[in-house]
Each structure stands twice: as structure tokens, then as C-alpha cells.
Scaffold this motif. Sequence first.
Motif, PDB file in Angstrom:
ATOM      1  N   GLU A 105     -41.007  51.734  46.057  1.00  0.00           N
ATOM      2  CA  GLU A 105     -39.709  52.225  45.543  1.00  0.00           C
ATOM      3  C   GLU A 105     -39.959  53.540  44.832  1.00  0.00           C
ATOM      4  OE1 GLU A 105     -36.067  51.350  44.549  1.00  0.00           O
ATOM      5  OE2 GLU A 105     -36.405  49.280  43.904  1.00  0.00           O
ATOM      6  N   LEU A 106     -39.232  54.559  45.238  1.00  0.00           N
ATOM      7  CA  LEU A 106     -39.477  55.905  44.721  1.00  0.00           C
ATOM      8  C   LEU A 106     -38.352  56.422  43.827  1.00  0.00           C
ATOM      9  CD1 LEU A 106     -40.885  57.531  47.979  1.00  0.00           C
ATOM     10  CD2 LEU A 106     -42.115  56.285  46.193  1.00  0.00           C
ATOM     11  N   HIS A 107     -37.196  55.794  43.924  1.00  0.00           N
ATOM     12  CA  HIS A 107     -36.064  56.244  43.098  1.00  0.00           C
ATOM     13  C   HIS A 107     -35.532  55.039  42.328  1.00  0.00           C
ATOM     14  CE1 HIS A 107     -32.665  59.285  42.545  1.00  0.00           C
ATOM     15  NE2 HIS A 107     -32.364  58.251  41.780  1.00  0.00           N
ATOM     16  N   LEU A 108     -36.047  54.902  41.126  1.00  0.00           N
ATOM     17  CA  LEU A 108     -35.818  53.683  40.357  1.00  0.00           C
ATOM     18  C   LEU A 108     -35.896  54.029  38.870  1.00  0.00           C
ATOM     19  CD1 LEU A 108     -35.759  50.566  40.109  1.00  0.00           C
ATOM     20  CD2 LEU A 108     -38.200  50.554  40.603  1.00  0.00           C
ATOM     21  N   HIS A 109     -34.771  53.880  38.186  1.00  0.00           N
ATOM     22  CA  HIS A 109     -34.731  54.211  36.755  1.00  0.00           C
ATOM     23  C   HIS A 109     -35.048  52.973  35.930  1.00  0.00           C
ATOM     24  CE1 HIS A 109     -32.758  58.187  37.320  1.00  0.00           C
ATOM     25  NE2 HIS A 109     -32.321  57.604  38.424  1.00  0.00           N
ATOM     26  N   LEU A 110     -36.015  53.108  35.042  1.00  0.00           N
ATOM     27  CA  LEU A 110     -36.414  51.971  34.209  1.00  0.00           C
ATOM     28  C   LEU A 110     -35.218  51.397  33.447  1.00  0.00           C
ATOM     29  CD1 LEU A 110     -38.743  50.272  32.966  1.00  0.00           C
ATOM     30  CD2 LEU A 110     -38.850  51.986  31.139  1.00  0.00           C
ATOM     31  N   GLU A 111     -34.443  52.269  32.824  1.00  0.00           N
ATOM     32  CA  GLU A 111     -33.350  51.795  31.970  1.00  0.00           C
ATOM     33  C   GLU A 111     -32.234  51.144  32.784  1.00  0.00           C
ATOM     34  OE1 GLU A 111     -34.573  54.797  32.172  1.00  0.00           O
ATOM     35  OE2 GLU A 111     -35.239  55.522  30.216  1.00  0.00           O
ATOM     36  N   GLY A 112     -32.138  51.511  34.067  1.00  0.00           N
ATOM     37  CA  GLY A 112     -31.122  50.916  34.933  1.00  0.00           C
ATOM     38  C   GLY A 112     -31.596  49.632  35.590  1.00  0.00           C
ATOM     39  N   SER A 113     -32.829  49.242  35.266  1.00  0.00           N
ATOM     40  CA  SER A 113     -33.393  48.031  35.884  1.00  0.00           C
ATOM     41  C   SER A 113     -33.319  46.831  34.935  1.00  0.00           C
ATOM     42  CB  SER A 113     -34.855  48.273  36.266  1.00  0.00           C
ATOM     43  OG  SER A 113     -35.671  48.213  35.105  1.00  0.00           O
ATOM     44  N   ILE A 114     -32.751  47.050  33.744  1.00  0.00           N
ATOM     45  CA  ILE A 114     -32.740  45.975  32.743  1.00  0.00           C
ATOM     46  C   ILE A 114     -31.640  44.971  33.089  1.00  0.00           C
ATOM     47  CG2 ILE A 114     -32.616  45.442  30.282  1.00  0.00           C
ATOM     48  CD1 ILE A 114     -33.028  48.504  29.793  1.00  0.00           C
ATOM     49  N   GLU A 115     -32.047  43.803  33.498  1.00  0.00           N
ATOM     50  CA  GLU A 115     -31.076  42.754  33.832  1.00  0.00           C
ATOM     51  C   GLU A 115     -30.377  42.300  32.552  1.00  0.00           C
ATOM     52  OE1 GLU A 115     -30.334  41.603  36.828  1.00  0.00           O
ATOM     53  OE2 GLU A 115     -31.816  42.868  37.817  1.00  0.00           O
ATOM     54  N   PRO A 116     -29.109  41.845  32.651  1.00  0.00           N
ATOM     55  CA  PRO A 116     -28.428  41.333  31.455  1.00  0.00           C
ATOM     56  C   PRO A 116     -29.276  40.293  30.715  1.00  0.00           C
ATOM     57  CG  PRO A 116     -26.885  41.479  33.283  1.00  0.00           C
ATOM     58  CD  PRO A 116     -28.236  41.836  33.836  1.00  0.00           C
ATOM     59  N   ALA A 117     -29.982  39.440  31.462  1.00  0.00           N
ATOM     60  CA  ALA A 117     -30.799  38.398  30.805  1.00  0.00           C
ATOM     61  C   ALA A 117     -31.917  39.023  29.965  1.00  0.00           C
ATOM     62  CB  ALA A 117     -31.382  37.459  31.854  1.00  0.00           C
ATOM     63  N   THR A 118     -32.457  40.159  30.429  1.00  0.00           N
ATOM     64  CA  THR A 118     -33.524  40.824  29.664  1.00  0.00           C
ATOM     65  C   THR A 118     -32.954  41.500  28.421  1.00  0.00           C
ATOM     66  OG1 THR A 118     -34.668  41.212  31.750  1.00  0.00           O
ATOM     67  CG2 THR A 118     -35.451  42.449  29.846  1.00  0.00           C
ATOM     68  N   LEU A 119     -31.763  42.063  28.569  1.00  0.00           N
ATOM     69  CA  LEU A 119     -31.113  42.683  27.413  1.00  0.00           C
ATOM     70  C   LEU A 119     -30.842  41.619  26.335  1.00  0.00           C
ATOM     71  CD1 LEU A 119     -30.286  45.573  26.814  1.00  0.00           C
ATOM     72  CD2 LEU A 119     -27.986  45.039  27.584  1.00  0.00           C
ATOM     73  N   LEU A 120     -30.442  40.448  26.804  1.00  0.00           N
ATOM     74  CA  LEU A 120     -30.206  39.333  25.885  1.00  0.00           C
ATOM     75  C   LEU A 120     -31.521  38.917  25.215  1.00  0.00           C
ATOM     76  CD1 LEU A 120     -27.938  37.427  24.938  1.00  0.00           C
ATOM     77  CD2 LEU A 120     -28.658  35.844  26.741  1.00  0.00           C
ATOM     78  N   GLU A 121     -32.581  38.891  26.009  1.00  0.00           N
ATOM     79  CA  GLU A 121     -33.909  38.541  25.483  1.00  0.00           C
ATOM     80  C   GLU A 121     -34.304  39.527  24.368  1.00  0.00           C
ATOM     81  OE1 GLU A 121     -36.722  38.302  28.729  1.00  0.00           O
ATOM     82  OE2 GLU A 121     -38.413  37.859  27.394  1.00  0.00           O
ATOM     83  N   LEU A 122     -34.009  40.808  24.584  1.00  0.00           N
ATOM     84  CA  LEU A 122     -34.314  41.816  23.560  1.00  0.00           C
ATOM     85  C   LEU A 122     -33.554  41.523  22.269  1.00  0.00           C
ATOM     86  CD1 LEU A 122     -34.118  45.247  25.475  1.00  0.00           C
ATOM     87  CD2 LEU A 122     -36.150  44.155  24.522  1.00  0.00           C
ATOM     88  N   ARG A 123     -32.287  41.165  22.419  1.00  0.00           N
ATOM     89  CA  ARG A 123     -31.467  40.908  21.223  1.00  0.00           C
ATOM     90  C   ARG A 123     -31.930  39.642  20.507  1.00  0.00           C
ATOM     91  NH1 ARG A 123     -25.226  42.215  22.417  1.00  0.00           N
ATOM     92  NH2 ARG A 123     -25.136  41.482  20.275  1.00  0.00           N
ATOM     93  N   HIS A 124     -32.292  38.622  21.271  1.00  0.00           N
ATOM     94  CA  HIS A 124     -32.814  37.397  20.644  1.00  0.00           C
ATOM     95  C   HIS A 124     -34.103  37.693  19.890  1.00  0.00           C
ATOM     96  CE1 HIS A 124     -30.469  34.532  23.542  1.00  0.00           C
ATOM     97  NE2 HIS A 124     -29.711  35.061  22.612  1.00  0.00           N
ATOM     98  N   ARG A 125     -34.945  38.535  20.508  1.00  0.00           N
ATOM     99  CA  ARG A 125     -36.219  38.892  19.880  1.00  0.00           C
ATOM    100  C   ARG A 125     -36.041  39.500  18.502  1.00  0.00           C
ATOM    101  NH1 ARG A 125     -40.442  42.402  23.284  1.00  0.00           N
ATOM    102  NH2 ARG A 125     -41.564  40.739  24.313  1.00  0.00           N
ATOM    103  N   ARG A 126     -34.951  40.273  18.351  1.00  0.00           N
ATOM    104  CA  ARG A 126     -34.791  40.906  17.049  1.00  0.00           C
ATOM    105  C   ARG A 126     -33.864  40.107  16.132  1.00  0.00           C
ATOM    106  NH1 ARG A 126     -32.460  45.278  20.283  1.00  0.00           N
ATOM    107  NH2 ARG A 126     -34.609  45.969  20.330  1.00  0.00           N
TER     108      ARG A 126
END
Length: 336
Positions: free
Chosen positions: A16-37
Motif C-alpha cells: 500500500e503506497l497511499h495510506l494516511h496513518l491518521e485516516g486509518s484509525i478505526e473508531p474502536a481504536t479511537l475509543l481505546e485511546l480515550r479509555h486509556r486516558r
Amino acid sequence: MSSEPSPFLHSLLKAELHLHLEGSIEPATLLELRHRRGEETATLAEVEPLYQFTDFAGFLLAFKDITAHLLTPDDYELITYRLMERLKSQNVLHAEVTVSAGVCLWRKQDFAAIFEGLERGRQRGERDFGISLLWIFDAIRQFGAEKAQRVLDLAIQFRDRNVVAFGIGGDEIKGPPELFAAVFARAADHGLHLTAHAGETAGPESIWGALNLKAERIGHGLTAEQDPELMDELARRQIPIEICVTSNLRTACCSQLAVHPVRRYFDQGLMLTLNTDDPAMFRTSIVEEYQLVQEHFSFSNDHLRELARNSFEASFLPTEKKVEFLNIFDGATVRG
Ligand SMILES: [Zn+2]
């Protein structure tokens, strides 16, 4: 999509050559980040509205809102690791992942610390999933050339730590390629590869502009077909085009699937690769992108094998590494 992807599409080895890290964050991962803090009561239902948008301007705002949840180096480590885990499940062997370093600077984050988080995630992902990953640092074009130079400073600083290229993304109309001539020349002087989003929201002149900047790959290139001379140039020079079909539909840069140029480009001999761009935000995956063009544009398995091979060929890997991947690809193809 009408059906499950075929075993062929799943097992096909890909880059994969055109892939933005910030656009790859699944909702579940974003939730994981919020739980972590410590936001333990946060729910998926609260996170999901962040992923809603109907056009390109709305998409840029959503991208900004999601990125605002990335605070610490550990956050960047987690999203990198989760991305690599997902790539592994899609049989992606190599990825060139764009980091919006310009957003980190704009938010006045300590980028050196963030980069350590990115690298920790990359190393863990490489070890656990056997995936190769290189970084592309991306400047936001509407912020102007001076800010882009600061992003380039970072790319140069971390050049020896898997940062392979410099690029520009964002609003093509507000930030035309001509503004970035000095930045791209300096990036090339420092041995960085060059790439640019072009012809996504602006016309073919923006793609000519990217070629004048000596961009080695073109992100999207949707409007190239408006200019036959440009089409000839892209075909003759075999400039890789990073096609992102679902992205173009979700941002409304392409009005409907039936008019997407992917098949015409292929038939006219352009060098194409398939990509997700922002897979979580566009609710897609690389396997689904292959399936989409197969189902709607009659790409045969042989065609798709060619596109997958292109994804290694068009990578910014050093020659010996590229040959190694192509050998693995060809070996798997013979066996398959
Ligand atoms: Zn992009």
C-alpha cells in the motif's frame, strides 16, 4: 460490495503506497485511546459521528477532528501498531504510510517525541506481523511553503530512520504546486523521494505542476484524462498513479463509480496502483478496493495481479529490497 472477496484477492500479496496513518484509525481504536486516558465511560456511539462527512471540505474537517484525539507518543505507537495488524490481515507485505507532520507542528506538539512513538509502533508491528513500513512526511498545502519547509526539516532530520519521502496533501486549489518548487528541490537534494496529491480536487494543470516538481508518484490523478497530452506523458514515463476509488466517491471528488477513470487509465497504459487512502474514514480496506474494481470494471485476476505487482514496483524501497519483494511476489504467483 455484493459478496465476500475471493480467496484470490485475499491471498494476493500487496503493498500500500497511499495510506494516511491518521485516516486509518478505526473508531474502536479511537475509543481505546480515550479509555486509556481514563475516559472509561466513552462509547463507540460517541466516537462514530466523527467519521461522518459528505464532501471533501467535510472530510478535511473530520480528519482534523480525529487527529485532535492524538496526544501522546503512546497514542501514535498504538495507531501504528493497529494499522500494521490490519495490513497483515489483508496480506499487505509493505506499506508507505503518510504522517501529517504538518498537523503536529500546527498543534505545537513535540514531534521528536511523537516520532519515537511512531517508530516503536513500527518496530513492534514489524516484529509481530512481519510487515515492512516506511514513512512519508506530508505537508498541508493550504498552510503554504514556509510551513512545508518546516515539515521537510523533520523529514531530513529523520531521514535515516525510515522516512523515505516528502509529499504534499490537502487543498490543491488553495495550495497550487508552483508554491512548493523550492521545498521539493531541497527535499530531492537530501535524497528524499517525492510524491504529491494531484488532480484530486483540481484540474490537470495541478498534475503537470506535480510533474514539474519532479514528483515520482501522483496521488489520485483523477482529472488527468481531461488532457490527452498529459495522459500520453503519464503513460510514456510510466509515472505510478495511486488510485483510491472509494476515497474519491466518499469525498465526492468523483460523482459516481460508473464515471471513475480507473479502467480507462488501465486501458491507456498508465501505471496504476490501488490504495485505500484513509481506510477507516472511508470504511474500506485494500482487499475491498481490489474487489470493487474487479466487480465494477471487469478487471480479471491477471489484471489485478499486475496492479498488485505494480504496488511493489512503484514503491520507494531501495532497489535490493524491491527486488526481494518482487521475487517473493513472483514466487507466490507461480505457486498460486
Ligand atoms: Zn491521500
